[in-house]
Design an enzyme around this catalytic site. Structure first.
Site, PDB file in Angstrom:
ATOM      1  N   SER A  95      58.962  58.586  12.607  1.00 20.42           N
ATOM      2  CA  SER A  95      59.696  58.301  11.365  1.00 20.42           C
ATOM      3  C   SER A  95      59.375  56.920  10.790  1.00 20.42           C
ATOM      4  CB  SER A  95      61.209  58.479  11.579  1.00 20.42           C
ATOM      5  OG  SER A  95      61.501  59.813  11.954  1.00 20.42           O
ATOM      6  N   GLY A  97      53.395  60.539  10.872  1.00 21.31           N
ATOM      7  CA  GLY A  97      53.413  61.970  10.546  1.00 21.31           C
ATOM      8  C   GLY A  97      53.725  62.174   9.072  1.00 21.31           C
ATOM      9  N   GLY A 106      59.685  63.064  13.336  1.00 23.42           N
ATOM     10  CA  GLY A 106      60.040  64.039  12.310  1.00 23.42           C
ATOM     11  C   GLY A 106      61.529  64.137  12.034  1.00 23.42           C
ATOM     12  N   ASN A 161      48.697  61.415  11.278  1.00 24.64           N
ATOM     13  CA  ASN A 161      48.663  62.718  11.944  1.00 24.64           C
ATOM     14  C   ASN A 161      49.181  63.735  10.932  1.00 24.64           C
ATOM     15  OD1 ASN A 161      49.020  64.982  13.491  1.00 24.64           O
ATOM     16  ND2 ASN A 161      50.659  64.116  14.782  1.00 24.64           N
ATOM     17  N   TRP A 162      48.249  64.464  10.344  1.00 29.37           N
ATOM     18  CA  TRP A 162      48.646  65.387   9.267  1.00 29.37           C
ATOM     19  C   TRP A 162      49.307  66.648   9.799  1.00 29.37           C
ATOM     20  CZ3 TRP A 162      44.096  65.354   5.115  1.00 29.37           C
ATOM     21  CH2 TRP A 162      44.021  64.084   4.542  1.00 29.37           C
ATOM     22  N   LYS A 163      49.279  66.839  11.121  1.00 27.70           N
ATOM     23  CA  LYS A 163      49.854  68.040  11.745  1.00 27.70           C
ATOM     24  C   LYS A 163      49.313  69.282  11.026  1.00 27.70           C
ATOM     25  CE  LYS A 163      53.676  65.245  13.239  1.00 27.70           C
ATOM     26  NZ  LYS A 163      55.083  65.158  13.640  1.00 27.70           N
ATOM     27  N   GLU A 190      55.624  57.143  21.181  1.00 28.96           N
ATOM     28  CA  GLU A 190      56.367  57.982  20.249  1.00 28.96           C
ATOM     29  C   GLU A 190      57.588  58.563  20.951  1.00 28.96           C
ATOM     30  OE1 GLU A 190      53.656  59.378  16.806  1.00 28.96           O
ATOM     31  OE2 GLU A 190      53.649  60.896  18.353  1.00 28.96           O
ATOM     32  N   GLU A 225      54.429  67.393  20.296  1.00 28.64           N
ATOM     33  CA  GLU A 225      54.462  68.796  19.845  1.00 28.64           C
ATOM     34  C   GLU A 225      53.516  69.651  20.685  1.00 28.64           C
ATOM     35  OE1 GLU A 225      53.844  67.882  15.706  1.00 28.64           O
ATOM     36  OE2 GLU A 225      55.847  66.997  15.639  1.00 28.64           O
ATOM     37  N   HIS A 264      50.241  64.664  22.110  1.00 31.82           N
ATOM     38  CA  HIS A 264      51.354  64.593  21.158  1.00 31.82           C
ATOM     39  C   HIS A 264      52.516  65.424  21.690  1.00 31.82           C
ATOM     40  CE1 HIS A 264      53.765  65.082  17.556  1.00 31.82           C
ATOM     41  NE2 HIS A 264      53.181  63.974  17.130  1.00 31.82           N
TER      42      HIS A 264
END
Ligand code: PGA
Length: 253
Positions: free
Chosen positions: A211, A232, A173, A9-11, A167, A98, A96
């Site tokens: 992480s 991530g 993160g 997941n490159w965000k 997650e 976020e 997700h």
């Protein structure tokens, strides 16, 4: 569908040059994928055509990070499933944390997005997970149950082409992954939940995210019912991402 996955997941990271360097780096470190373990990268929308081009022939799949729950219409800023399919997307991350935190997405909406992915003929990567407060209040299982109940109420329980990602929100993160004991307990719980729901969903892949990196991957992906990782930060580093992939390959060997 494959059972084992490493999904990046490159965000909101990347550029034409950085994406090319990252894929070149992955392909240099890993000339061929293992047929048993899928690899997918999920860039931001504008780079999807570039990623399709530079991953061609590599076996690396391309995913999106979000989808509209609608197929088309007056929804400024949204991207619909048929459009994603049109440019070659095969996987879509939904739910997700976020998106939940910064865009107010909730279980029912996430379930509708997962349904939009499925109706488009793509594979949803559905994220579930508890906050730190929920964990401390012993609510983890209740929260996950509510998230899964909402998902299956909308998409049904006869579809085996869904990837789940556990997650824990507090591990994303932060550099602090959940402990193997915690991961093991939750993945067993989710597997038991799925087994109770239907034979079709009993074997869905359950990835861990939060992480994960090269140095802790082996201790996580070798746990029972951990079928890979949603990555991530470490997905932005070719050596780290490949190290995670290799740990997963070693776990199935
Ligand atoms: P992280 O992110 O690996 O940087 O913790 C995981 C994710 O958000 O999917």
């Amino acid at each position: 569908m494959l059972k084992k996955w490493v999904i990046g997941n490159w965000k909101m990271h990347g550029s034409l040059a950085d994406n090319k360097a990252l894929i070149d780096g992955i392909r240099a470190e890993l000339p061929a994928l293992d047929a048993r373990v899928g690899m997918v990268v999920c860039p931001v929308f504008p780079y999807i055509p570039q990623l399709k081009q530079i991953t061609a022939g590599s076996g690396i799949g391309v995913g999106a990070q979000d989808i509209s729950e609608f197929a088309k219409g007056a929804y400024t800023g949204e991207v619909a499933g048929p459009m994603l399919k049109d440019v070659g997307v095969e996987y879509v991350i939904v739910g997700h944390s976020e998106r939940r935190t910064f865009h107010g997405e909730h279980n029912e909406q996430i379930a509708r997005k997962a349904k939009a992915v499925i109706e488009t003929g793509l594979i949803p990567v559905v994220c579930i997970g508890e906050s730190l407060e929920e964990r401390q209040a012993n609510q983890t299982e209740a929260v996950l149950t509510a998230q899964l109940d909402a998902l299956f109420a909308v998409v049904g329980t006869d579809n085996a082409n869904i990837i789940l990602a556990y997650e824990p929100r507090w591990a994303i993160g932060t550099g602090v992954a959940a402990t193997p004991d915690m991961i093991q307990a939750v993945h067993s719980f989710v597997r038991a939940y799925l087994t109770k729901r239907s034979a079709a969903v009993a074997g869905l892949p359950i990835l861990y995210g939060g992480s994960m990196k090269g140095s802790n991957a082996a201790s996580i992906v070798t746990l029972p019912n951990v079928d890979g990782g949603l990555i991530g930060s470490a997905a932005l580093n070719a050596a780290e991402f490949v190290a995670i992939y290799k740990a997963l390959v070693a776990s199935v060997a």
